[in-house]
Design a protein around this motif. Structure first.
Motif, short mmCIF file in Angstrom:
data_model
loop_
_atom_site.label_atom_id
_atom_site.label_comp_id
_atom_site.label_asym_id
_atom_site.label_seq_id
_atom_site.Cartn_x
_atom_site.Cartn_y
_atom_site.Cartn_z
N ARG A 80 0.91 -1.19 -0.23
CA ARG A 80 -0.09 0.25 -0.09
C ARG A 80 0.85 1.31 0.02
O ARG A 80 0.60 2.06 -0.76
N TYR A 81 1.99 1.23 0.87
CA TYR A 81 2.67 2.35 0.75
C TYR A 81 3.51 2.57 -0.56
O TYR A 81 3.36 3.81 -1.00
N THR A 82 3.92 1.32 -1.31
CA THR A 82 4.44 1.67 -2.72
C THR A 82 3.57 2.18 -3.49
O THR A 82 3.80 2.97 -4.56
N ALA A 83 2.05 1.67 -3.55
CA ALA A 83 1.30 2.28 -4.28
C ALA A 83 0.93 3.61 -4.12
O ALA A 83 0.72 4.61 -5.21
N LYS A 101 1.32 6.88 -6.63
CA LYS A 101 0.36 7.92 -6.84
C LYS A 101 0.44 9.36 -6.60
O LYS A 101 0.21 10.27 -7.38
N PHE A 102 1.28 9.44 -5.54
CA PHE A 102 1.45 11.02 -4.95
C PHE A 102 2.80 11.58 -5.36
O PHE A 102 2.96 12.78 -5.46
N HIS A 103 4.02 10.98 -5.80
CA HIS A 103 5.34 11.40 -5.86
C HIS A 103 5.11 12.13 -7.23
O HIS A 103 4.96 11.68 -8.18
N PRO A 104 5.77 13.46 -7.30
CA PRO A 104 5.74 14.33 -8.44
C PRO A 104 6.64 13.66 -9.48
O PRO A 104 6.34 13.92 -10.52
N ASP A 105 7.51 13.00 -9.25
CA ASP A 105 8.29 12.24 -10.25
C ASP A 105 7.48 11.19 -11.11
O ASP A 105 7.79 10.81 -12.24
N ARG A 106 6.39 10.61 -10.36
CA ARG A 106 5.77 9.58 -10.99
C ARG A 106 4.35 10.09 -11.65
O ARG A 106 3.93 9.33 -12.37
N ASN A 107 3.96 11.14 -10.99
CA ASN A 107 2.65 11.69 -11.66
C ASN A 107 2.79 12.79 -12.45
O ASN A 107 2.03 13.62 -12.48
N GLY A 108 3.68 12.84 -13.32
CA GLY A 108 4.01 14.02 -14.27
C GLY A 108 4.38 15.49 -13.95
O GLY A 108 4.10 16.43 -14.47
N GLY A 109 4.73 15.56 -12.68
CA GLY A 109 5.11 16.69 -12.17
C GLY A 109 4.30 17.39 -11.32
O GLY A 109 4.40 18.59 -10.68
N ALA A 146 -0.34 15.16 0.89
CA ALA A 146 -0.69 13.71 1.22
C ALA A 146 0.61 12.61 1.07
O ALA A 146 0.60 11.81 1.75
N LEU A 147 1.36 13.08 0.09
CA LEU A 147 2.73 12.25 0.03
C LEU A 147 3.37 12.30 1.38
O LEU A 147 3.92 11.24 1.97
N GLN A 148 3.58 13.52 2.13
CA GLN A 148 4.14 13.41 3.30
C GLN A 148 3.36 12.74 4.42
O GLN A 148 3.80 11.99 5.14
N ALA A 149 2.19 12.81 4.47
CA ALA A 149 1.13 12.07 5.38
C ALA A 149 1.48 10.36 5.17
O ALA A 149 1.52 9.84 6.37
N VAL A 150 1.56 10.14 3.90
CA VAL A 150 1.66 8.65 3.71
C VAL A 150 3.13 8.10 4.23
O VAL A 150 3.23 7.10 4.97
#
Length: 181
Positions: free
Chosen positions: A141-144, A148-156, A163-167
């Protein structure tokens, strides 16, 4: 109240008034009573002749002298949710569970019996996992969510940084807990 430089309230006395004594008007619904300032000699004379009960009826004197005088107001009851609250020392080691069993939350226990703190439960809610999740489910779940939320993975897109920081904080909280070892 500062009384420096204030003379004694006794007529004809030039000594400084250092000691506070009640004046003619007593405390009432309209507020506190009046005070006057007296020197040491005059406050001693005042104290020797002072009668707190002067002007009171026998019923008022009796009410003021009871052991419960002033304690006759009702107080509100504290909520206990059907049981007494756990003692402050409830987190001490209780190997036979003699005391702790009374205060356990049966509805939120894991199937494997491992304990979760309220902070652990909050972290599980952030990750969208139930209380019986294992280490593998936690990592997946953490990896997913990072993908989903990391800027490098979702087109910037940087709008999901909170949300990423909370995860990340939730995963850091849970990964070292005994329930996920």
């Amino acid at each position: 109240m500062d009384n420096r430089g204030q003379p004694c309230s006794a007529p004809g006395c030039a000594e400084p008034g250092e000691f506070r004594a009640p004046a003619d008007r007593r405390a009432s619904f309209d507020g506190p009573g009046d005070w006057r300032w007296l020197c040491l000699d005059h406050v001693r004379a005042f104290n020797s002749g002072y009668n707190y009960f002067e002007g009171m009826s026998p019923e008022e004197i009796e009410a003021a002298q009871t052991p419960y005088g002033g304690w006759d107001r009702e107080t509100r009851a504290f909520a206990t949710a059907g049981t007494t609250p756990p003692p402050k020392w409830a987190d001490f080691s209780d190997p036979l569970d003699a005391i702790g069993a009374r205060f356990k939350r049966r509805a939120h226990e894991r199937k494997d019996g491992k304990e979760l703190s309220e902070k652990d439960r909050k972290s599980l809610r952030i990750l969208g996992l139930d209380v019986d999740a294992d280490r593998k489910a936690l990592r997946q779940r953490y990896t997913a969510l990072v993908h989903k939320f990391h800027p490098d993975r979702n087109g910037g897109d940087r709008s999901h940084e909170r949300a990423l920081q909370a995860v990340i904080e939730a995963y850091q909280q849970l990964k070292g807990r005994p329930a996920f070892a």
